[in-house]
Design an enzyme around this catalytic site. Sequence first.
Site, PDB file in Angstrom:
ATOM      1  N   ILE A  30       6.804 -12.700  17.747  1.00  0.00           N
ATOM      2  CA  ILE A  30       8.026 -14.061  18.622  1.00  0.00           C
ATOM      3  C   ILE A  30       7.316 -15.330  17.137  1.00  0.00           C
ATOM      4  O   ILE A  30       8.100 -15.259  16.447  1.00  0.00           O
ATOM      5  CB  ILE A  30       7.703 -14.359  19.596  1.00  0.00           C
ATOM      6  CG1 ILE A  30       7.580 -13.235  20.257  1.00  0.00           C
ATOM      7  CG2 ILE A  30       8.850 -15.742  19.940  1.00  0.00           C
ATOM      8  CD1 ILE A  30       7.864 -13.326  21.990  1.00  0.00           C
TER       9      ILE A  30
ATOM     10  N   ALA B 291       5.997 -20.373  24.795  1.00  0.00           N
ATOM     11  CA  ALA B 291       4.112 -19.205  25.953  1.00  0.00           C
ATOM     12  C   ALA B 291       4.587 -19.000  27.310  1.00  0.00           C
ATOM     13  O   ALA B 291       4.810 -18.999  27.975  1.00  0.00           O
ATOM     14  CB  ALA B 291       3.423 -19.394  24.572  1.00  0.00           C
ATOM     15  N   ARG B 292       3.600 -20.354  27.111  1.00  0.00           N
ATOM     16  CA  ARG B 292       2.914 -20.776  28.577  1.00  0.00           C
ATOM     17  C   ARG B 292       2.826 -21.469  29.197  1.00  0.00           C
ATOM     18  O   ARG B 292       1.610 -22.317  28.059  1.00  0.00           O
ATOM     19  CB  ARG B 292       1.867 -18.711  29.528  1.00  0.00           C
ATOM     20  CG  ARG B 292       2.157 -17.792  29.254  1.00  0.00           C
ATOM     21  CD  ARG B 292       3.312 -17.234  30.297  1.00  0.00           C
ATOM     22  NE  ARG B 292       3.349 -15.634  30.300  1.00  0.00           N
ATOM     23  CZ  ARG B 292       4.481 -15.410  30.118  1.00  0.00           C
ATOM     24  NH1 ARG B 292       5.070 -16.379  28.845  1.00  0.00           N
ATOM     25  NH2 ARG B 292       4.904 -13.963  30.116  1.00  0.00           N
TER      26      ARG B 292
ATOM     27  N   GLU C 170       5.258 -23.271  37.303  1.00  0.00           N
ATOM     28  CA  GLU C 170       6.443 -23.070  38.011  1.00  0.00           C
ATOM     29  C   GLU C 170       6.194 -22.951  39.725  1.00  0.00           C
ATOM     30  O   GLU C 170       5.779 -21.648  39.867  1.00  0.00           O
ATOM     31  CB  GLU C 170       6.918 -21.698  37.077  1.00  0.00           C
ATOM     32  CG  GLU C 170       6.939 -21.872  35.358  1.00  0.00           C
ATOM     33  CD  GLU C 170       6.824 -20.748  34.378  1.00  0.00           C
ATOM     34  OE1 GLU C 170       6.910 -19.968  34.676  1.00  0.00           O
ATOM     35  OE2 GLU C 170       7.054 -21.386  33.551  1.00  0.00           O
TER      36      GLU C 170
ATOM     37  N   HIS D 126      12.241 -21.775  31.969  1.00  0.00           N
ATOM     38  CA  HIS D 126      11.590 -20.320  31.481  1.00  0.00           C
ATOM     39  C   HIS D 126      13.471 -19.291  31.102  1.00  0.00           C
ATOM     40  O   HIS D 126      12.885 -18.360  31.807  1.00  0.00           O
ATOM     41  CB  HIS D 126      11.114 -19.441  32.158  1.00  0.00           C
ATOM     42  CG  HIS D 126      10.069 -18.844  31.971  1.00  0.00           C
ATOM     43  ND1 HIS D 126       8.001 -18.530  32.815  1.00  0.00           N
ATOM     44  CD2 HIS D 126       9.513 -17.888  30.658  1.00  0.00           C
ATOM     45  CE1 HIS D 126       8.045 -17.858  31.839  1.00  0.00           C
ATOM     46  NE2 HIS D 126       8.299 -17.558  30.605  1.00  0.00           N
TER      47      HIS D 126
ATOM     48  N   GLY E 122      13.728 -18.645  27.821  1.00  0.00           N
ATOM     49  CA  GLY E 122      12.907 -17.943  26.325  1.00  0.00           C
ATOM     50  C   GLY E 122      14.434 -16.773  25.721  1.00  0.00           C
ATOM     51  O   GLY E 122      14.699 -16.487  24.656  1.00  0.00           O
TER      52      GLY E 122
HETATM   53  C1  GLV Z   1       8.576 -14.647  28.950  1.00  0.00           C
HETATM   54  O1  GLV Z   1       7.700 -15.591  29.151  1.00  0.00           O
HETATM   55  C2  GLV Z   1       8.362 -13.192  28.057  1.00  0.00           C
HETATM   56  O2  GLV Z   1       6.954 -12.777  28.456  1.00  0.00           O
HETATM   57  O3  GLV Z   1       8.569 -12.293  28.044  1.00  0.00           O
END
Ligand code: GLV
Length: 339
Positions: free
Chosen positions: A160, A240-241, A270, A288, A290
């Site tokens: 990514i 990401a996190r 979250e 969240h 993405g």
């Molecule tokens: C989303 O956060 C994933 O890890 O796919």
Amino acid sequence: MTKRYKVWVSRPLFPEALARLEQHVELHAEAIERVHSPEQLRERLAGVDAAIIGLSDRVDAATLAGNHRLRVIANLAVGYNNLDIDALTRAGVLACNTPDVLNETTADYAWALLLAAARRVGAAERWLRAGQWTGAMRFDDWLGVDLHGKTLGILGMGRIGQAVARRAAGFDMRVLYHNRTRLPEVVERQCAACWVDKAALLRESDHLVLVLPYTPQNHHVIGAAELAQMKRGSVLVNIARGGLVDEAALAASLAAGHLAAAGLDVYEDEPVVHPALLALEQVVLSPHLGSASADTRRNMAQLATDNVLAGLGVGPDAGRPPTPINPQVLAARGVLGKA
Ligand code: GLV
């Protein structure tokens, strides 16, 4: 016909994925999105051979205790910090995730957040919708910061991160990255990205995107000290996190005007968002999402389905799940897997 395997799907999923599962297994699919308690999760997983679960479903040794039936867990995500992989491996449960199918969509979204934060899209839209654009607008109102011609920093240069880097060429940006292991030269050339150490990344980047997996070792990898090392007027994006960033420190840096803005898709706790971040107009916040394009979410569901069926040894790829995290479980079962 009695089906040999039972599969639980912990959240509503696209009908075509459910239909494919149903051709081969007895399906128990939740119709409502909900967070399952550890006890509910333990109970549901005890009665099935495989499950497709989401990031809010945490599976660890306690979840698996006494479960002698479960063979496959397919995570509907590329990240798997909700899974204790060692515990799953010890229990002989194959764990799978959904890598690659979401790279480009998630990279697009990193840019959406970066652009929106740098150019104050969220705050400006809220202002307009609130009916505040009533007369001539000052020439020096709504000033954002530029992306083009600046230096983009990427912390975490997996697939990514690389997709984020490739897009920077369109903005005429220099790209620096930091990763534990440096990429092969050919990949660096494809991404037009240079490896630097973390200190240089923080010091030299005008804008920083976080794309690294979360582990206890990189908890708060961006804290007060790191934020202070970033350039004044820079933008931080986290796709990401949440645990990678000390949210209180980030809010303080933004409030003090050190960082210009932030774009966040992920949070430490979250679905709770730190109140100090909620209070800041210069933070673009999303829940969240993405990987949430229609095509990509469908592809993720299909990949999770492929993993479950193949992991159970049914369907055209029996025994060869496409994206196992702990393929040693397959080897131990005497199945090679495609790792
Ligand atoms: C989303 O956060 C994933 O890890 O796919």
